[in-house]
Enzyme design. Structure first.
Site, short mmCIF file in Angstrom:
data_model
loop_
_atom_site.label_atom_id
_atom_site.label_comp_id
_atom_site.label_asym_id
_atom_site.label_seq_id
_atom_site.Cartn_x
_atom_site.Cartn_y
_atom_site.Cartn_z
N ARG A 18 2.15 -0.45 1.40
CA ARG A 18 1.13 -1.49 1.10
C ARG A 18 1.54 -3.16 2.38
NH1 ARG A 18 0.44 -1.99 -5.02
NH2 ARG A 18 2.61 -1.11 -5.36
N GLY A 106 15.48 -4.32 -4.71
CA GLY A 106 15.84 -5.75 -4.18
C GLY A 106 13.90 -6.09 -3.76
N ASP A 107 12.81 -6.24 -4.65
CA ASP A 107 11.84 -6.40 -3.96
C ASP A 107 11.18 -7.07 -5.02
OD1 ASP A 107 11.61 -4.12 -6.13
OD2 ASP A 107 9.89 -2.85 -4.71
#
Length: 482
Positions: A18, A106-107
């Site tokens: 996305r 990690g995001d």
């Protein structure tokens, strides 16, 4: 290893479709650094050993962005869900490890180390073998739901796409952060099956597995849902960037920094700005900048890893990186201080002056239109307009040295390598190609020649009168005709 040991797994293998980017999602920057670096730093504050980062898409680039000494990396290829990623990470844990494993993402770059510490303490205080962080949202959207039984105990976690309408009505969601006893985690991951719409191994399924085994499970409800916001799109990235920037600016203003227009001030979290600094509009202060007390930046400036001494004045359009500016210096407008520039203090770098690997002594000035590269210049020297250190011969860079109290006239070229002593006067238009001793006057003028009457001949050739009236009349007639 002791039973109090903790290891960490950070899942960072996904591409992030996305984001519509060729770069891996976790490499996109927040606050001037890749979001993976922020996520790892929050975890590293707990001193887990080891930290295992699960990589996949652009694995080498992600590894390069994680600059922590005890980090290890596990490759997940192909990516078949969070449970599969955690299984890959187990291979990097020591064979004799006993203790708890913290799992994050990690995001998820906004999470605070203090929150993770409180979560770990609560997990151990309650004696749970599996804990996860949950939050309550009025509009939980497409997040996985926490399903509890009639006694209020955690029964399972259901991904939104697999949840029934009744299950989607729940407002408690799973953030994806877990602490699990290592032995339980290893055995539960071995039981995972891809029995879902995506044919993936869900890490959330370990909750149901632990429930079946009658293990103690705790859902630790966090106070601030904003910490657990994931980044999945450019819009979410921009929104979090704005939140970080606003928090930095508010903290600085509360500490005594004036911001003419906070909405246009972009300041890194690593920057140190002393009280009574004034930051004008459209200013970027990036990296580990340090601004001393009373610094004024007029506006439209870009600074990166710059140290600025007290009471300096940076005028409009200054760009500076990897350099130091001594106290009470005046820079700009439109000056460019490149990497390696060192100004000792009380310096003046004026409009359209560029410096690179140049050290200028105390009180030395270059007021306009000069290039000073690979140079050492002493104290109280004046660099005139149009002075150039000719430092590049097409293959190598060479150094120029200028002493104290020199007067370097306009339009001077110093062909490096070359040395000019102290108390030297360089006449305008000079090209210096060899060493100049202390106290000398140096010049390289060509003889001036005149041609009497040449201008009259020039006008006659162009059918113009001596006073220029004929030319002006022709120009007027041309404008009328047009």
């Amino acid at each position: 290893m002791t039973t109090n040991s903790v290891a960490a797994i950070i899942l960072a293998a996904g591409k992030g479709t996305r984001m519509r980017s060729k770069r891996a999602k976790v490499l996109h920057e927040l606050g001037g650094e890749p979001m993976i670096a922020r996520a790892v730093r929050a975890v590293a504050a707990l001193e887990p050993n080891p930290i295992v980062v699960v990589v996949g898409h652009q694995a080498r680039e992600v590894e390069a962005a994680v600059k922590f000494p005890n980090a290890r990396f596990a490759l997940q290829e192909p990516q078949r869900g969070t449970g599969d990623g955690a299984r890959c990470a187990l291979e990097q844990l020591p064979a004799n490890f006993t203790g708890d494993v913290l799992i994050t993402y990690g995001d998820m770059p906004a999470i605070k180390s203090s929150t993770l510490r409180a979560f770990l303490d609560a997990h151990r205080k309650r004696g749970a073998r599996l804990s996860f962080i949950s939050i309550i949202l009025e509009e939980p959207a497409a997040y996985g739901r926490v399903i509890r039984d009639t006694a209020g105990k955690v029964e399972k976690i259901v991904e939104f796409r697999d949840a029934s309408p009744a299950e989607r009505a729940f407002k408690e969601i799973n953030t994806g952060c877990y602490i699990v006893d290592f032995e339980l985690l290893r055995s539960a991951l071995a039981e995972l099956k891809p029995s879902n719409a995506q044919d993936e191994y869900y890490l959330t399924d370990i909750v149901a597995i632990a429930r079946t085994r009658r293990e103690t499970i705790e859902a630790w409800v966090a106070d601030d849902p904003a910490e657990f916001a994931g980044i999945n799109s450019r819009e979410e990235l921009a929104n979090m960037e704005a939140e970080i920037r606003a928090a930095v600016n508010q903290k600085l203003m509360a500490a005594g920094v004036t911001m003419v227009d906070p909405a246009s001030a972009y300041i890194s979290e690593q920057a140190e700005i002393a009280p009574d600094c004034v930051i004008g509009p459209n200013v970027q202060i990036l990296g580990a900048c340090k601004l001393g007390e009373g610094v004024r930046i007029d506006g439209t400036a870009w600074l990166s890893n710059v140290t600025v001494g007290p009471r300096c004045h940076l005028k409009l359009g200054v760009r500076a990186e990897d350099c130091s500016i001594g106290e009470e210096s005046e820079i700009g407008p439109f000056a460019h201080l490149r990497a390696g520039t060192e100004l000792a203090g009380h310096n003046r770098i004026g409009n359209f002056v560029e410096t690179k690997k140049a050290r200028l002594g105390r009180g030395t000035k270059a007021s306009h239109l000069s290039y000073l590269g690979d140079a050492t210049i002493g104290d109280d020297t004046n660099i005139g307009c149009g002075v150039i250190t000719v430092n590049y011969d097409g293959y190598d860079k060479h150094h120029t040295t200028i002493g104290d109290r020199c007067m370097v006239g306009c339009d001077t070229q110093l062909v490096a390598p070359v040395k000019v002593g102290s108390d030297v006067y360089v006449a305008s238009g000079t090209t210096i190609i060899r060493e100049v001793p202390d106290g000398a006057l140096v010049m390289s003028h060509h003889p001036q020649r005149e041609k009497p009457g040449w201008m009259a001949t020039w006008r006659k050739r162009h059918n113009d009168s001596p006073d220029g009236s004929l030319k002006r009349n022709k120009d007027h007639q041309k404008r009328v005709a047009e």
